[in-house]
Design a protein around this motif. Structure first.
Motif, PDB file in Angstrom:
ATOM      1  N   TYR A 404       0.833  -1.201   0.000  1.00  0.00           N
ATOM      2  CA  TYR A 404       0.000   0.000   0.000  1.00  0.00           C
ATOM      3  C   TYR A 404       0.870   1.255   0.000  1.00  0.00           C
ATOM      4  O   TYR A 404       1.903   1.307   0.687  1.00  0.00           O
ATOM      5  CB  TYR A 404      -0.909   0.019   1.230  1.00  0.00           C
ATOM      6  CG  TYR A 404      -1.984  -1.042   1.198  1.00  0.00           C
ATOM      7  CD1 TYR A 404      -3.204  -0.812   0.565  1.00  0.00           C
ATOM      8  CD2 TYR A 404      -1.772  -2.281   1.796  1.00  0.00           C
ATOM      9  CE1 TYR A 404      -4.188  -1.781   0.534  1.00  0.00           C
ATOM     10  CE2 TYR A 404      -2.745  -3.263   1.771  1.00  0.00           C
ATOM     11  CZ  TYR A 404      -3.949  -3.006   1.131  1.00  0.00           C
ATOM     12  OH  TYR A 404      -4.923  -3.973   1.095  1.00  0.00           O
ATOM     13  N   LEU A 405       0.431   2.261  -0.760  1.00  0.00           N
ATOM     14  CA  LEU A 405       1.074   3.570  -0.770  1.00  0.00           C
ATOM     15  C   LEU A 405       0.110   4.587  -0.184  1.00  0.00           C
ATOM     16  O   LEU A 405      -1.064   4.631  -0.567  1.00  0.00           O
ATOM     17  CB  LEU A 405       1.452   3.987  -2.190  1.00  0.00           C
ATOM     18  CG  LEU A 405       2.732   3.390  -2.789  1.00  0.00           C
ATOM     19  CD1 LEU A 405       2.937   3.930  -4.196  1.00  0.00           C
ATOM     20  CD2 LEU A 405       3.934   3.706  -1.925  1.00  0.00           C
ATOM     21  N   ASP A 406       0.592   5.414   0.735  1.00  0.00           N
ATOM     22  CA  ASP A 406      -0.193   6.479   1.349  1.00  0.00           C
ATOM     23  C   ASP A 406       0.162   7.790   0.655  1.00  0.00           C
ATOM     24  O   ASP A 406       1.313   8.242   0.716  1.00  0.00           O
ATOM     25  CB  ASP A 406       0.127   6.554   2.840  1.00  0.00           C
ATOM     26  CG  ASP A 406      -0.755   7.548   3.587  1.00  0.00           C
ATOM     27  OD1 ASP A 406      -1.372   8.402   2.924  1.00  0.00           O
ATOM     28  OD2 ASP A 406      -0.827   7.465   4.819  1.00  0.00           O
ATOM     29  N   GLY A 407      -0.788   8.388  -0.011  1.00  0.00           N
ATOM     30  CA  GLY A 407      -0.536   9.622  -0.742  1.00  0.00           C
ATOM     31  C   GLY A 407      -0.045  10.757   0.133  1.00  0.00           C
ATOM     32  O   GLY A 407       0.656  11.657  -0.344  1.00  0.00           O
ATOM     33  N   ASP A 408      -0.399  10.752   1.431  1.00  0.00           N
ATOM     34  CA  ASP A 408       0.040  11.816   2.330  1.00  0.00           C
ATOM     35  C   ASP A 408       1.489  11.644   2.774  1.00  0.00           C
ATOM     36  O   ASP A 408       2.136  12.618   3.154  1.00  0.00           O
ATOM     37  CB  ASP A 408      -0.852  11.850   3.577  1.00  0.00           C
ATOM     38  CG  ASP A 408      -2.239  12.390   3.271  1.00  0.00           C
ATOM     39  OD1 ASP A 408      -2.371  13.087   2.247  1.00  0.00           O
ATOM     40  OD2 ASP A 408      -3.167  12.097   4.045  1.00  0.00           O
ATOM     41  N   ARG A 409       1.980  10.402   2.739  1.00  0.00           N
ATOM     42  CA  ARG A 409       3.292  10.141   3.311  1.00  0.00           C
ATOM     43  C   ARG A 409       4.297   9.584   2.305  1.00  0.00           C
ATOM     44  O   ARG A 409       5.462   9.373   2.650  1.00  0.00           O
ATOM     45  CB  ARG A 409       3.162   9.171   4.489  1.00  0.00           C
ATOM     46  CG  ARG A 409       2.370   9.755   5.647  1.00  0.00           C
ATOM     47  CD  ARG A 409       2.013   8.681   6.662  1.00  0.00           C
ATOM     48  NE  ARG A 409       1.382   9.244   7.845  1.00  0.00           N
ATOM     49  CZ  ARG A 409       0.109   9.570   7.926  1.00  0.00           C
ATOM     50  NH1 ARG A 409      -0.677   9.394   6.896  1.00  0.00           N
ATOM     51  NH2 ARG A 409      -0.383  10.089   9.034  1.00  0.00           N
ATOM     52  N   ALA A 410       3.869   9.290   1.099  1.00  0.00           N
ATOM     53  CA  ALA A 410       4.769   8.740   0.082  1.00  0.00           C
ATOM     54  C   ALA A 410       5.850   9.755  -0.268  1.00  0.00           C
ATOM     55  O   ALA A 410       5.625  10.970  -0.213  1.00  0.00           O
ATOM     56  CB  ALA A 410       3.968   8.363  -1.160  1.00  0.00           C
ATOM     57  N   PRO A 411       7.042   9.296  -0.647  1.00  0.00           N
ATOM     58  CA  PRO A 411       8.157  10.213  -0.939  1.00  0.00           C
ATOM     59  C   PRO A 411       8.008  10.982  -2.243  1.00  0.00           C
ATOM     60  O   PRO A 411       8.841  11.818  -2.556  1.00  0.00           O
ATOM     61  CB  PRO A 411       9.370   9.277  -0.979  1.00  0.00           C
ATOM     62  CG  PRO A 411       8.809   7.941  -1.348  1.00  0.00           C
ATOM     63  CD  PRO A 411       7.459   7.875  -0.715  1.00  0.00           C
ATOM     64  N   GLY A 412       7.015  10.721  -3.009  1.00  0.00           N
ATOM     65  CA  GLY A 412       6.789  11.459  -4.253  1.00  0.00           C
ATOM     66  C   GLY A 412       5.333  11.837  -4.401  1.00  0.00           C
ATOM     67  O   GLY A 412       4.476  11.449  -3.596  1.00  0.00           O
ATOM     68  N   ASN A 413       5.028  12.606  -5.437  1.00  0.00           N
ATOM     69  CA  ASN A 413       3.657  13.058  -5.670  1.00  0.00           C
ATOM     70  C   ASN A 413       2.828  11.949  -6.312  1.00  0.00           C
ATOM     71  O   ASN A 413       3.250  11.340  -7.298  1.00  0.00           O
ATOM     72  CB  ASN A 413       3.668  14.296  -6.566  1.00  0.00           C
ATOM     73  CG  ASN A 413       2.259  14.807  -6.830  1.00  0.00           C
ATOM     74  OD1 ASN A 413       1.429  14.834  -5.927  1.00  0.00           O
ATOM     75  ND2 ASN A 413       1.995  15.199  -8.056  1.00  0.00           N
TER      76      ASN A 413
END
Length: 851
Positions: A404-413
């Motif tokens: 899972y990728l969290d849009g608020d915490r991921a290292p990119g946009n």
């Protein structure tokens, strides 16, 4: 020689000089005299003591006209000798000649004497009183007198009005209240030895009324005084007879109860179609009624402090006002309007006006972001298990082949296309992406296939097209075979930080697609309650603690040792609280459940049913209570009334369908669900895929899964496809009667860890806006049994922007999705605010342990 055409003295150079001086003077004198005849006539037009609006004022001589305003005032240009006509439907026309001294005219109009006009006048007066009854509780200028309700703002004469909130209350009796709050009164004596009271010394006798009756005011408890008006002047007092110089009208809370009637709704009550093919006429009728404007009033506060100069505006109109020094406001709005409260430095609040909305007391909060930033920083790392549990309620989480990728915490946009933006009219994924994301170029079509470019064909960093990640499976070709109706969420990854895990094939970017069938099926509560460092602590009020803070009458009733003793206590408070539906709800529940006196309890509601009629919020409480007591037929009848009042509310269809199911009418329940689907498809109602949609779909599928043979004949039932239940375990469904209610629900697991769902404008405004827009007040929580033991559910009630309580119904489904499924409903009255209190305890598999 003398010129006889002029006076004798006009025969010399001296006389000629005098004339040159005199002529300008004479011209100025004539002009001045003419100017004195031109002026503005003003005044007030009234009938009896009520100002008349829209009276036509016509200058017959000059052929100009105007009309009176809402306060009966007018002004019009006139000259001496002009004739002015005053005309109004149902009233005698009045014509007045303007004299040299006429500057102000206060005109009293009288009914016409013809039979037709008499009927018109009587109808107008009756409607006026009906309107005043409807507005009494929200219009602080309306007072009950011995001759009916009086809008003091439109009355002619000397009037002072004060409401309970404005009283200086450091006194012992009503006499002190009058002395402290009203100027000009002549008051003799004391509370122990009361003496005469007069509005003005020497003006004549003063009449003192309590709720329209001439009574001794000293016997009225101070806490019962709701409104006081003091008025004088012949136009106001003449109905009371000769010799009366003033009136003091005292209104109490218990003595100013007015029914809320609506002819159209009453007509519809006998029209309910038992077979639930509910035609769109109900929906259209409700939408037509919603256009009627009404007064909305209240107090805006910051914490407990009133705020002045808050902007209060009805969105998309020119209707706006500001709060006064006490934070109070009053504004006209229609059902369905959005009222916006804004103030520099505070969060803007928008509230939708509903059919029952009359009072809104919003609490404003600071518009700051520092706190959120601190929270994010303090919990930057979130486990994959936490993200899986958050997936259903957070739109900015996407499931990839690598987790899972969290849009608020991921290292990119990461750019997202949420579920509500996905259109079923698109043919394939290429059509869905085309034109939706900036800097994304889509080539090809849904028949022959195509590709997606993210950095442009000339980019040195991008020699290849984007790849597709569909529920963890990698595709280099666009999945044009994928049905848009099965797509739940889309995310675009085009930065090195987010695509590097895909290796070289991800150089062109990644389109991540999550489908409906591929979303995680895990429990919503179990793991969310297991977040780190969230062990429950602090004081939790028990049921006994809450009872200690309940109303005095409930504390006394709970000490009664017999039904007879309890009945005496009830009768003691009956007259005092006769205008409070919540008193009778408490009494009904108490006598039904504590003493098992069904007939006595039912008579309490029957005798005071006018307090509940036409009010969906109060009727819901009745239906909740009947349902919790398993009196499903009575609950069904009330749900019908609510449906007729709110046919455009999504909740009405869910409630009616579940109610048919409770009375073993599964086919009618299925018809209601089908009817709701039809209204969605025909765009009569809005579709929701986040909050209400999954709940009603789960209910419908559960009905077909368990009661399929009762819905259709056995031959057809074999061919009917029913989706397999995606959840089996313990299901909690929360419903609340008032859409303005704000609260925090806290779920504490057997390990003493908790998860809090915040239902407030401050924390979850988007959810509340969606609820009011679609018309539902429900939420579900699922326990899959992976953490067995005793669960506790607590609530911190934050209020409902008024002084009335909120009622919450909690339905616990055990063994949900199986043939052994059963449910248990409980109702809780929420009135104690800003304290964490226990609602109930339960076993994740088993019975409710305590209430």
């Amino acid at each position: 020689m003398i010129n006889k055409a002029f006076p004798v003295w006009f025969n010399s150079n001296t006389s000629l000089m005098r004339l040159k001086i005199l002529v300008p003077f004479l011209l100025l004198l004539i002009a001045g005299l003419q100017a004195q005849t031109k002026r503005t006539l003003s005044g007030i037009v009234y009938e009896d003591i009520l100002a008349l609006e829209n009276v036509k004022v016509y200058n017959l001589t000059k052929e100009v006209n105007t009309a009176t305003d809402i306060e009966g005032k007018f002004s019009i240009a006139v000259e001496t000798g002009d004739k002015v006509r005053f005309s109004y439907v149902g009233m005698r026309t009045i014509e007045i000649k303007i004299e040299d001294v006429t500057r102000i005219l206060n005109i009293e109009m009288f009914p016409e004497v013809t039979e037709l006009d008499e009927v018109v006048v009587q109808k107008k007066k009756r409607l006026s009183q009906d309107r005043l009854r409807l507005d009494y509780d929200i219009n602080e200028d309306i007072v009950l007198t011995g001759f009916g309700l009086l809008d003091t703002k439109k009355a002619i004469g000397f009037i002072q009005v004060l409401n309970n909130d404005d009283f200086k209350k450091n006194g012992a009796c009503v006499l002190d209240l009058l002395r402290l709050n009203f100027t000009g009164l002549s008051i003799e004596g004391s509370c122990a030895m009361p003496g005469p009271i007069s509005v003005r010394s020497g003006w004549g006798r003063t009449v003192i009324e309590v709720d329209g009756l001439e009574r001794d005011p000293h016997i009225i408890p101070l806490e019962q005084v709701k409104r006081i008006a003091v008025f004088a002047g012949s136009s106001l007092t003449r109905k009371y007879g000769a010799g009366v110089g003033g009136v003091i009208a005292i209104n109490t809370f218990s003595g100013t109860r007015f029914g809320n009637k609506n002819v159209d709704r009453a007509r519809l009550r006998d029209n309910f179609i038992e077979e639930p093919d509910l035609g769109n006429q109900y929906l259209m009728e409700n939408q037509r009624r919603s256009k009627n404007q009404k007064w909305i009033s209240g107090t805006v506060t910051y914490g407990k402090t009133p705020i002045a100069n808050v902007n209060v505006a009805v969105e998309n109109t020119n209707n706006a006002t500001i709060t006064n020094a006490k934070g109070k406001y009053k504004i006209k709005a229609s059902t369905g309007d959005m009222i916006k409260f804004s103030y520099t430095g505070l969060k803007t609040i928008s509230i939708k006006v509903e059919d029952v909305t009359r009072i809104l007391n919003p609490i404003m909060l600071p518009a700051i972001t520092e706190l959120d930033e601190v929270i994010v920083e303090s919990s930057r790392r979130i486990s994959q298990k936490d993200l899986e549990e958050d997936y259903r309620i957070r739109k900015n989480i996407i499931r990839t082949a690598f987790g899972y990728l969290d849009g608020d915490r991921a290292p990119g946009n990461i750019r997202f296309m949420p579920e509500e933006d996905i259109s079923p009219i698109d043919i394939c994924i290429l059509d869905m992406l085309r034109g939706h994301f900036a800097m994304i170029r889509v080539s090809g079509n849904c028949s022959t296939g195509g590709s997606v470019s993210m950095r442009g064909s000339g980019s040195i960093n991008n020699a290849s097209a984007a790849i597709f990640d569909v529920d963890g499976q990698i595709f280099t070709d666009a999945p044009v075979w994928l049905s848009p109706g099965n797509i739940k969420r889309i995310a675009i990854l085009n930065g090195l930080a987010t695509t590097t895990m895909y290796g070289s094939i991800g150089n062109g970017g990644v389109v991540v697609i999550n489908t409906v069938n591929g979303i995680p099926r895990g429990s919503l509560l179990v793991d969310r309650a297991s977040l780190k460092n969230n062990f429950i602590s602090g004081k939790i009020l028990s049921k006994d603690d809450v009872i200690k803070n309940s109303a005095t009458y409930m504390q006394e009733l709970n000490t009664a040792t017999s039904f007879i003793e309890a009945k005496i206590i009830y009768e003691k408070y009956d007259d005092q609280y006769k205008s409070s539906p919540y008193f009778f709800l408490d009494a009904y529940t108490y006598f039904y459940e504590r003493w098992n006196k069904q007939v006595f309890a039912d008579n309490i509601i029957r005798a005071n049913y006018t307090l509940f009629q036409e009010n969906a919020v109060l009727l819901k409480v009745l239906s909740y209570q009947y349902e919790a007591q398993k009196r499903f037929e009575k609950a069904h009848g009330v749900y019908k009334e609510i449906f007729l009042l709110r046919p455009n509310y999504a909740q009405s269809y869910l409630d009616m369908a579940n109610s048919y199911r409770d009375i073993n009418e599964s086919k009618q329940a299925a018809s209601l669900y089908a009817r709701y689907d039809y209204l969605l498809n025909e765009k009569y109602m809005k579709k929701d895929t986040i909050g209400f949609g999954p709940i009603i779909e789960r209910e419908y599928n559960n009905l077909l899964s368990i009661n399929k043979d009762e819905v259709i004949d056995s031959n057809s039932a074999q061919n009917l496809y029913v989706a397999e239940e995606d959840f089996k375990g313990t299901r909690l469904v929360f419903e609340w009667n008032d859409s303005e209610a704000e609260f925090d629900l806290q779920f504490v697991n057997p390990g003493n860890q908790y998860y809090t769902w915040r239902h407030s404008l401050a924390e979850n405004a988007e959810t509340i806006y969606r609820e009011k827009d679609l018309g539902y007040n429900t939420a579900e929580y699922l326990l899959d049994g992976s953490l067995p033991g005793t669960w506790r559910v607590n609530v911190n009630y934050l209020g409902n922007k008024s002084l009335s309580p909120t009622y919450m119904k909690v339905t616990v489904y055990y063994n949900y999705g199986s043939r052994n499924q059963r449910k248990d409903a409980k109702v809780f009255k929420l009135s104690l605010k800003n304290v964490n209190q226990e609602l109930f305890k339960m076993q994740s598999i088993g019975l409710v342990a305590s209430e």
